[in-house]
Every structure is written in structure tokens, then in C-alpha cells.
Design an enzyme around this catalytic site. Structure first.
Site, PDB file in Angstrom:
ATOM      1  CB  SER A  12      15.254  24.793 -18.281  1.00  0.00           C
ATOM      2  OG  SER A  12      14.335  24.519 -17.254  1.00  0.00           O
ATOM      3  NE  ARG A  60      -3.737  39.945 -12.097  1.00  0.00           N
ATOM      4  CZ  ARG A  60      -2.488  39.535 -11.932  1.00  0.00           C
ATOM      5  NH1 ARG A  60      -1.856  38.922 -12.901  1.00  0.00           N
ATOM      6  NH2 ARG A  60      -1.853  39.746 -10.819  1.00  0.00           N
ATOM      7  NE  ARG A  86       1.761  39.359 -15.216  1.00  0.00           N
ATOM      8  CZ  ARG A  86       1.682  40.374 -14.358  1.00  0.00           C
ATOM      9  NH1 ARG A  86       2.625  40.559 -13.454  1.00  0.00           N
ATOM     10  NH2 ARG A  86       0.648  41.192 -14.387  1.00  0.00           N
ATOM     11  CG  LEU A  88      -2.785  33.629 -17.659  1.00  0.00           C
ATOM     12  CD1 LEU A  88      -2.642  32.252 -18.285  1.00  0.00           C
ATOM     13  CD2 LEU A  88      -2.380  34.725 -18.630  1.00  0.00           C
ATOM     14  CG  HIS A 104       2.155  23.602 -10.170  1.00  0.00           C
ATOM     15  ND1 HIS A 104       2.254  24.957  -9.893  1.00  0.00           N
ATOM     16  CD2 HIS A 104       2.110  22.971  -8.980  1.00  0.00           C
ATOM     17  CE1 HIS A 104       2.269  25.116  -8.580  1.00  0.00           C
ATOM     18  NE2 HIS A 104       2.185  23.936  -8.007  1.00  0.00           N
TER      19      HIS A 104
HETATM   20  C1  GAR Z   1       9.590  25.401 -13.608  1.00  0.00           C
HETATM   21  O1  GAR Z   1       9.998  24.682 -12.474  1.00  0.00           O
HETATM   22  C2  GAR Z   1       8.081  25.420 -13.720  1.00  0.00           C
HETATM   23  O2  GAR Z   1       7.482  24.209 -13.286  1.00  0.00           O
HETATM   24  C3  GAR Z   1       7.734  26.545 -12.794  1.00  0.00           C
HETATM   25  O3  GAR Z   1       8.723  27.529 -13.007  1.00  0.00           O
HETATM   26  C4  GAR Z   1       9.914  26.902 -13.438  1.00  0.00           C
HETATM   27  C5  GAR Z   1      10.331  27.529 -14.749  1.00  0.00           C
HETATM   28  O4  GAR Z   1      11.596  27.085 -15.147  1.00  0.00           O
HETATM   29  N1  GAR Z   1       6.431  27.054 -13.058  1.00  0.00           N
HETATM   30  C6  GAR Z   1       5.644  27.581 -12.125  1.00  0.00           C
HETATM   31  O5  GAR Z   1       5.975  27.716 -10.972  1.00  0.00           O
HETATM   32  C7  GAR Z   1       4.275  28.012 -12.631  1.00  0.00           C
HETATM   33  N2  GAR Z   1       3.502  28.561 -11.571  1.00  0.00           N
HETATM   34  P1  GAR Z   1      12.046  27.199 -16.654  1.00  0.00           P
HETATM   35  O6  GAR Z   1      11.824  28.661 -17.072  1.00  0.00           O
HETATM   36  O7  GAR Z   1      13.492  26.852 -16.653  1.00  0.00           O
HETATM   37  O8  GAR Z   1      11.213  26.255 -17.457  1.00  0.00           O
END
Ligand code: GAR
Length: 211
Positions: A12, A60, A86, A88, A104
Site C-alpha cells: 500500500s 543473507r 528483510r 539487510l 517505519h
Molecule cells: C507498513 O506499515 C510499513 O511501515 C511497515 O510494513 C507495512 C507495509 O505495508 N514496514 C516495516 O515494518 C519495516 N520494518 P504495505 O506493504 O501496505 O506498504
């Protein structure tokens, strides 16, 4: 500016970027999971997609090398982690130093890592939110470019709080990429970021709880 987006699932945030009419070229969307729903959304927007499946690599370092190979085919000026789940390697992060950003779902440096919404509720914070930051070898600790805050409500569940934060992620991430594309983001020697031409919203602080 040529942009490559990395995703792992729903996509999204990637979709918000693709639909924001940014003055950039989205060169590719790459997923580490072939089943990521975001791949079809990217293809629907006419963006080339690729999969580098981490399960096909022994470790990795081998995965990151293959991922970097796929990314670099597209000669990106900016690599955007949009729900890329993932860890990195240092070598990968250093290769993209200064042109690798992440979103984040917390107000860093609070709540790095996973399960941020449940942890925010458990900690009892009254403000939560999201952060766009440069990626450095230490996870979720790189220079902060922009943040958006939301109130935490008494009857919140992790899911409701996540949805409130996600709406702000979809606003914040395109703005940050637009600033980067316009050359307005200055990563300073001390590890902090200044964005040129932005206004401080003095007097418009978000108080929580409200009256
Ligand atoms: C989002 O909330 C993003 O901030 C988080 O995963 C979700 C992905 O949603 N990212 C993390 O947690 C990174 N460590 P999306 O695929 O719908 O954008």
C-alpha cells in the site's frame, strides 16, 4: 530521478508512491516474495516488476548480492524500502549509502523492529506514528527525514492504531520522496537531516489526549 521500490507484501505504501504523481521515474518494483500482492498493483501501473526470492539463497549475503544485482540493472538514484521485511547486510546498505530510505511504523527512535503498534499500546504512549529515514547498518536507526504523529486512543487495538498510522504513512512517504527528488534533503555530517524550504507548524502541535 530513477527510483526502485522494494516490497514484501501488500504494497500500500508503494501504491501511494506510484499514485502521487511524483516527478520521478519508477524504474522497477522488486519483491523478495513471489506472492506479494503489491506486484500486481505495480504491474497495473505499468511499472516493471521482479522477484528475488530470499528462500532460494543459502544465506543473507548471497540473497543481498542477487538483490543488488537486480536493483542495479535499473540504475536507481534512490532505492525505497516500502514494507520490505528483510534485514539487510552491512555491505548492501553501504553500497546504497545516501540513496536508500525506509518507512517505519513508529516514531523512531521509539519502537524500532517489529510489532510496533502493540508495543506502543503496551508502553502507554499517547502519540505514535511513522518515520521516513535513511537506512544505515543499524536497523531502524538511520537519519530521520520526516515523521507523522497520530493520537493513541484509550480503546485502541493494534489493528486500529496500525490503520491510523498507515493513513499517515501514505501521506508522508510521497512527500519525502518529492523532497528528495527536488534536491531539498540535506543529510548533514552529524547524521541529522534538514529539508530546505519546509515550514515549522508552530502552534499546530498535536496534543493527546485532547479535551
Ligand atoms: C507498513 O506499515 C510499513 O511501515 C511497515 O510494513 C507495512 C507495509 O505495508 N514496514 C516495516 O515494518 C519495516 N520494518 P504495505 O506493504 O501496505 O506498504
Amino acid at each position: 530521478m530513477r527510483v526502485v521500490i522494494l516490497i514484501s507484501g501488500r504494497g500500500s505504501n508503494m501504491q501511494a508512491l506510484l499514485e502521487a504523481q511524483l516527478p520521478v521515474e519508477f524504474a522497477a518494483v522488486i519483491s523478495n516474495r513471489p506472492e506479494a500482492q503489491g506486484l500486481a498493483i505495480a504491474a497495473g501501473h505499468g511499472v516493471p516488476t521482479a522477484v528475488v526470492d530470499h528462500r532460494r539463497f543459502p544465506d543473507r549475503a548471497a540473497f543481498d548480492a542477487a538483490l543488488a544485482g537486480e536493483i542495479d540493472r535499473h540504475r536507481p538514484d534512490l532505492v525505497v524500502l516500502a514494507g520490505f521485511m528483510r534485514l539487510l547486510t552491512d555491505g548492501f546498505v553501504r553500497h546504497y549509502e545516501g540513496r536508500l530510505i525506509n518507512i517505519h511504523p513508529a516514531l523512531l527512535p521509539a519502537f524500532p523492529g517489529l510489532d510496533t503498534h502493540a508495543r506502543a499500546l503496551a508502553a502507554g504512549v499517547k502519540l505514535h506514528g511513522c518515520t521516513v529515514h535513511y537506512v544505515t547498518p543499524e536497523v531502524d536507526a538511520g537519519p530521520i527525514i520526516a515523521q507523522a504523529a497520530v493520537p493513541v486512543l484509550d480503546d485502541d487495538t493494534p489493528e486500529r492504531l496500525a490503520a491510523r498510522v498507515l493513513r499517515q504513512e501514505h501521506r508522508l512517504f510521497p512527500r519525502a520522496v518529492a523532497w528528495l527528488a527536488a534536491g531539498r534533503v540535506n543529510l548533514r555530517e552529524d547524521g541529522t537531516v534538514a529539508v530546505a524550504g519546509t515550514a515549522a507548524l508552530d502552534g499546530e502541535a498535536l496534543l493527546a489526549p485532547g479535551d
